[in-house]
Enzyme design. Structure first.
Site, PDB file in Angstrom:
ATOM      1  CE1 TYR A   1      -3.494  -2.646   0.580  1.00  0.00           C
ATOM      2  CE2 TYR A   1      -4.617  -0.669   1.321  1.00  0.00           C
ATOM      3  CZ  TYR A   1      -4.669  -1.981   0.909  1.00  0.00           C
ATOM      4  OH  TYR A   1      -5.870  -2.618   0.818  1.00  0.00           O
TER       5      TYR A   1
ATOM      6  CE  LYS B   1       1.933 -17.547  -3.407  1.00  0.00           C
ATOM      7  NZ  LYS B   1       1.000 -18.691  -3.487  1.00  0.00           N
TER       8      LYS B   1
ATOM      9  CG  ASP C   1      -1.928 -20.085  -2.058  1.00  0.00           C
ATOM     10  OD1 ASP C   1      -1.334 -20.112  -0.961  1.00  0.00           O
ATOM     11  OD2 ASP C   1      -1.511 -20.682  -3.069  1.00  0.00           O
TER      12      ASP C   1
ATOM     13  CG  ASP D   1      -7.930  -4.945   1.910  1.00  0.00           C
ATOM     14  OD1 ASP D   1      -8.828  -4.510   2.651  1.00  0.00           O
ATOM     15  OD2 ASP D   1      -7.957  -4.830   0.672  1.00  0.00           O
TER      16      ASP D   1
ATOM     17  CG  ASP E   1     -13.293  -7.502   2.960  1.00  0.00           C
ATOM     18  OD1 ASP E   1     -13.004  -6.811   3.950  1.00  0.00           O
ATOM     19  OD2 ASP E   1     -13.779  -7.025   1.916  1.00  0.00           O
TER      20      ASP E   1
HETATM   21  C1  IPM Z   1     -10.216  -1.425   4.498  1.00  0.00           C
HETATM   22  C2  IPM Z   1     -10.534  -0.796   3.172  1.00  0.00           C
HETATM   23  C3  IPM Z   1      -9.406   0.156   2.796  1.00  0.00           C
HETATM   24  C4  IPM Z   1      -8.144  -0.668   2.690  1.00  0.00           C
HETATM   25  C5  IPM Z   1      -9.628   0.980   1.538  1.00  0.00           C
HETATM   26  C6  IPM Z   1     -10.931   1.748   1.591  1.00  0.00           C
HETATM   27  C7  IPM Z   1      -8.478   1.897   1.248  1.00  0.00           C
HETATM   28  O1  IPM Z   1     -10.760  -1.754   2.203  1.00  0.00           O
HETATM   29  O2  IPM Z   1     -10.107  -0.694   5.500  1.00  0.00           O
HETATM   30  O3  IPM Z   1     -10.082  -2.648   4.555  1.00  0.00           O
HETATM   31  O4  IPM Z   1      -7.879  -1.282   1.641  1.00  0.00           O
HETATM   32  O5  IPM Z   1      -7.387  -0.720   3.662  1.00  0.00           O
HETATM   33 MN    MN Z   2     -10.723  -3.811   2.938  1.00  0.00          MN
END
Ligand code: IPM
Ligand code: MN
Length: 355
Positions: free
Chosen positions: A142, A188, A220, A244, A248
C-alpha cells in the site's frame, strides 16, 4: 472524574447515523461506570472534499492527534469515485492511518450464537468461531516505493523492514497470549522475498513467547482454510494487502459484516471503526446496523482507556439485544422478533446498559 477526549469522524453515507448511536451507548455506559467523555467532531472523506476541497484537512489530523482516541464512521461514495487518486476519500484514509502511526489493525471475527444462520457456511463449521486478524496497516504494498503508472507500465512495491515486522509481530504475540495462544502467520514465502523476511522474523520473535504456538501458512491456503475450517484459527497475523483480503473473508465466514468492529493502534492516537463501508445506498433511511460501530466504541474503552468493565457491559448489552430478537433490516431474516431502526437499536442497547 476521569475524562477522556474522543475525536469523532462521522464521514459519509451511513457514517453519521451509526456514529450517533455509538455515542448514545458510550454516554450511557460512561455514566454507569463513573468516567466522562468529551467529543469533538472533525471532517474527513467525501464531506471534507465538499466542504474544504481535500479529503483529509490538516485540522483533522491535528485534532485527532490531540485526542485520546478516535471514533470513526465510514467514508467514500460514488460521488467522489472519479476524482484523481490524490483527492479520493480512500487516499485521505491511508494518509490518516499513516499520520496516526497505526501499524496494527485488529479485526475480530466472532460469531453471535443468535446469528449462526446468517453465515453462508454450515452452522457446525462456524459455531464458536473467534478469530482475531492482526493486519499490518501502514506498510507493505500500500505504501511501498517506487510506485507509478505511466499508462504503459505500472508497478507497486511490497516492502517491509525487519523493525516493521517486529512491531506488528509483537502485537500479535501479545494478543495471542491473552487468548488461546495460537498464532498463524500468513505470507507468500514460497514466492516473495519480503515474505521470507516476514517468516524468519516471526520465528525470531517466537523465542520470546514460548507459550504461543506459532504456525505459518501461505496466503492462498489461508483463504481456503478460513472457509473450510475457520475454527482452526485463533490469531492471524499478516501484511497489509493479505490482511485486507483475509479480513473480508473472515467477516463473511461469520456472516454479519454489520456487526464487526476494528481497532487500529500504534504510536499515536488509535482509531476505532466498523469494518463495513459507508453504504451510500441505504444512507439516511434509518436502516443501517449500528452494532459494528457500537462494538468499535467498546474496543476503544477496552484498548485505549482500559475501561474493561464498561467494554464488557457493552458486549453484554449487544448480546442481549440480539438474544431478545431485535434486528435491524440487514438481519431481519434471522430469527427477528422485531425489526428496528438504527436509532431504536441504539436505544435498546443503551437501555440494556442501565442496570
Ligand atoms: C479497508 C478498506 C481500505 C483498505 C480501503 C478503503 C483503502 O478496504 O479498510 O479494509 O484497503 O485498507
Ligand atoms: Mn478492505
Amino acid at each position: 472524574m476521569k475524562t477522556y477526549n474522543i475525536s469523532v469522524i462521522k464521514g459519509d453515507g451511513i457514517g453519521p447515523e451509526i456514529v450517533d448511536e455509538a455515542i448514545k451507548v458510550l454516554d450511557a455506559v460512561s455514566y454507569n461506570c463513573g468516567f466522562s467523555l468529551e467529543y469533538k467532531e472533525y471532517l474527513m472523506g467525501g464531506i471534507a472534499i465538499d466542504m474544504t476541497g481535500v479529503p483529509l484537512p490538516d485540522e483533522t489530523v491535528q485534532g485527532v492527534l490531540n485526542s485520546d482516541a478516535c471514533l470513526f464512521g465510514a467514508i467514500g461514495g460514488e460521488k467522489w469515485d472519479t476524482l484523481p487518486r490524490e483527492l479520493r476519500p480512500e487516499t485521505g484514509l491511508l494518509k490518516f492511518r499513516e499520520a496516526m502511526g497505526v501499524y496494527a489493525n485488529l479485526r475480530p471475527a466472532i460469531i453471535y450464537d443468535e446469528l449462526v444462520n446468517a453465515s453462508t457456511l454450515k452452522p457446525e463449521v462456524i459455531e464458536g468461531v473467534d478469530i482475531m486478524v492482526v493486519r499490518e496497516l501502514i506498510g507493505g504494498i500500500y505504501f511501498g516505493q517506487p510506485r507509478a503508472n505511466d499508462g504503459f507500465k505500472a508497478y507497486n512495491t511490497m516492502v517491509y523492514t525487519k523493525p516493521e515486522i517486529e512491531r506488528i509481530g509483537k502485537t500479535a504475540f501479545e494478543l495471542a497470549m491473552k487468548r488461546d495462544k495460537r498464532l498463524c502467520s500468513v505470507d507468500k514465502a514460497n514466492v516473495l522475498e519480503v515474505s521470507q523476511l516476514w517468516r524468519d522474523t516471526m520465528e525470531e520473535i517466537a523465542k520470546d513467547y514460548p507459550e504461543v504456538k506459532l504456525s505459518h501458512m501461505y496466503v492462498d491456503n489461508a483463504a481456503m482454510q478460513l472457509v473450510r475450517n475457520p475454527k482452526q484459527f485463533d490469531v492471524i497475523v499478516t501484511g497489509n494487502i493479505f490482511g485486507d483480503i483475509l479480513s473480508d473473508t473472515a467477516s463473511m465466514v461469520v456472516g454479519s459484516i454489520g456487526l464487526l468492529p476494528s481497532a487500529s493502534t500504534g504510536d499515536k492516537t488509535a482509531i476505532y471503526e466498523p469494518i463495513h463501508g459507508s453504504a451510500p445506498d441505504i444512507a439516511g433511511q434509518g436502516i443501517a446496523n449500528p452494532i459494528a460501530t457500537i462494538e468499535s466504541a467498546g474496543m476503544m474503552l477496552r484498548y485505549s482507556f482500559g475501561e474493561i468493565e464498561a467494554a464488557d457491559l457493552i458486549d453484554g448489552a449487544i448480546k442481549k439485544a440480539l438474544k431478545d430478537g431485535f434486528r435491524t433490516k440487514d438481519l431481519a431474516a434471522y430469527d427477528a422478533k422485531e425489526v428496528v431502526t438504527t436509532s431504536e437499536m441504539g436505544d435498546i442497547i443503551a437501555n440494556n446498559l442501565r442496570k
